[in-house]
Design a protein around this motif. Structure first.
Motif, PDB file in Angstrom:
ATOM      1  N   ASP A 124      14.347  16.523   3.674  1.00 39.45           N
ATOM      2  CA  ASP A 124      13.547  16.932   4.824  1.00 39.45           C
ATOM      3  C   ASP A 124      14.061  18.184   5.528  1.00 39.45           C
ATOM      4  OD1 ASP A 124      12.044  14.744   4.235  1.00 39.45           O
ATOM      5  OD2 ASP A 124      12.122  13.864   6.236  1.00 39.45           O
ATOM      6  N   GLU A 125      15.329  18.166   5.946  1.00 39.85           N
ATOM      7  CA  GLU A 125      15.856  19.286   6.724  1.00 39.85           C
ATOM      8  C   GLU A 125      15.857  20.569   5.911  1.00 39.85           C
ATOM      9  OE1 GLU A 125      19.871  20.576   9.230  1.00 39.85           O
ATOM     10  OE2 GLU A 125      19.653  18.535   8.456  1.00 39.85           O
ATOM     11  N   LYS A 126      16.222  20.478   4.645  1.00 41.99           N
ATOM     12  CA  LYS A 126      16.250  21.657   3.775  1.00 41.99           C
ATOM     13  C   LYS A 126      14.857  22.242   3.614  1.00 41.99           C
ATOM     14  CE  LYS A 126      17.602  23.080  -0.920  1.00 41.99           C
ATOM     15  NZ  LYS A 126      18.153  22.588  -2.215  1.00 41.99           N
ATOM     16  N   LEU A 127      13.883  21.384   3.373  1.00 37.09           N
ATOM     17  CA  LEU A 127      12.517  21.846   3.157  1.00 37.09           C
ATOM     18  C   LEU A 127      11.918  22.437   4.427  1.00 37.09           C
ATOM     19  CD1 LEU A 127      10.024  22.075   1.323  1.00 37.09           C
ATOM     20  CD2 LEU A 127       9.456  19.703   1.944  1.00 37.09           C
ATOM     21  N   GLY A 128      12.121  21.745   5.551  1.00 36.55           N
ATOM     22  CA  GLY A 128      11.572  22.239   6.803  1.00 36.55           C
ATOM     23  C   GLY A 128      12.128  23.594   7.187  1.00 36.55           C
ATOM     24  N   SER A 129      13.436  23.766   7.022  1.00 33.91           N
ATOM     25  CA  SER A 129      14.063  25.044   7.361  1.00 33.91           C
ATOM     26  C   SER A 129      13.581  26.152   6.436  1.00 33.91           C
ATOM     27  CB  SER A 129      15.587  24.917   7.265  1.00 33.91           C
ATOM     28  OG  SER A 129      16.077  23.993   8.209  1.00 33.91           O
ATOM     29  N   TYR A 130      13.369  25.813   5.183  1.00 36.46           N
ATOM     30  CA  TYR A 130      12.902  26.811   4.206  1.00 36.46           C
ATOM     31  C   TYR A 130      11.536  27.352   4.611  1.00 36.46           C
ATOM     32  CZ  TYR A 130      11.580  28.822  -0.334  1.00 36.46           C
ATOM     33  OH  TYR A 130      11.177  29.667  -1.339  1.00 36.46           O
ATOM     34  N   VAL A 131      10.623  26.459   4.937  1.00 36.59           N
ATOM     35  CA  VAL A 131       9.261  26.888   5.269  1.00 36.59           C
ATOM     36  C   VAL A 131       9.254  27.740   6.532  1.00 36.59           C
ATOM     37  CG1 VAL A 131       6.960  26.110   5.929  1.00 36.59           C
ATOM     38  CG2 VAL A 131       8.193  24.932   4.097  1.00 36.59           C
ATOM     39  N   THR A 132       9.965  27.310   7.562  1.00 38.32           N
ATOM     40  CA  THR A 132       9.934  28.050   8.827  1.00 38.32           C
ATOM     41  C   THR A 132      10.701  29.369   8.748  1.00 38.32           C
ATOM     42  OG1 THR A 132      11.803  26.729   9.652  1.00 38.32           O
ATOM     43  CG2 THR A 132       9.583  26.006  10.243  1.00 38.32           C
TER      44      THR A 132
END
Length: 214
Positions: A124-132
């Motif tokens: 979750d955290e990795k994916l969310g940070s990547y998109v933003t």
């Protein structure tokens, strides 16, 4: 990383191809795609795919969103993964530049969500940070059930493969289209990898103008 041919389609006229979507029936397996006569750089598919019934689970316990856009808006959906060395960051960078070409009012009407095709590594955290990193208000969706992910991607017409070699090397291939979904849940336009940010911006402006005048 290998990129499936479908992600590299950039036809100047009319293209006909088979969309091998998971769960599709024999009657809707053949889909015609065209760019002719629309004045747009992206292409449409006939019959128009509908994804409005799909729900995309957001990372971080933020609940689900529907694949359909908010009223009068557009939702841009992309299937990718954070370890992608070139195609995903290029696509998201181009989308970011395209949104920057729009007026603030129009840009606010475009909702972006990336669905990971590699949920085992894209926590979750990795994916969310990547998109933003690319889209400040972009949303990230992580579908952990393999069958649900395959079905969701299939309705869009997206294809992917994640395999692990006997040596433990992970190999990922995927289609690389961007999908524009309207508030009815219809995929009204999609763009192949390599579409310039200028063309993306022009198409988005046209689609938004059409919805504003409807």
């Amino acid at each position: 990383m290998r990129i499936h041919l479908r992600g590299l389609l950039a036809a100047p006229a009319v293209v006909a191809l088979l969309v091998l979507a998971a769960g599709c029936s024999k009657d809707d397996a053949a889909t015609t795609t065209t760019t002719e006569g629309s004045g747009l750089s992206g292409y449409t598919r006939q019959p128009t795919p509908s994804v409005g019934d799909l729900e995309l689970p957001l990372v971080g316990g933020a609940g689900n969103i529907t694949a359909a856009a908010d009223p009068g808006d557009l939702r841009i959906v992309y299937f990718g993964y954070t370890s992608c060395p070139d195609v995903c960051p290029t696509t998201l960078s181009d989308l970011k530049r395209a949104l920057a070409q729009l007026s603030p009012e129009d840009a606010a009407r475009v909702q972006v969500v990336m669905v990971t095709i590699d949920p085992d590594r894209d926590v979750d955290e990795k994916l969310g940070s990547y998109v933003t990193t690319f889209i400040a208000d972009g949303q990230a969706s992580r579908i952990t059930d393999p069958a649900q992910l395959e079905s969701t991607a299939g309705v869009f017409g997206a294809q992917y493969s994640v395999t692990t070699s006997p040596e433990g090397e992970i190999d990922v291939s995927h289609s690389a289209d961007l999908y524009a979904v309207d508030d009815k849940g219809d995929i009204v336009l999609q763009w192949p990898f390599g579409t310039s940010y200028e063309d993306l911006a022009d198409d988005l402006s046209s689609l938004l103008a059409d919805r504003a005048s409807a």
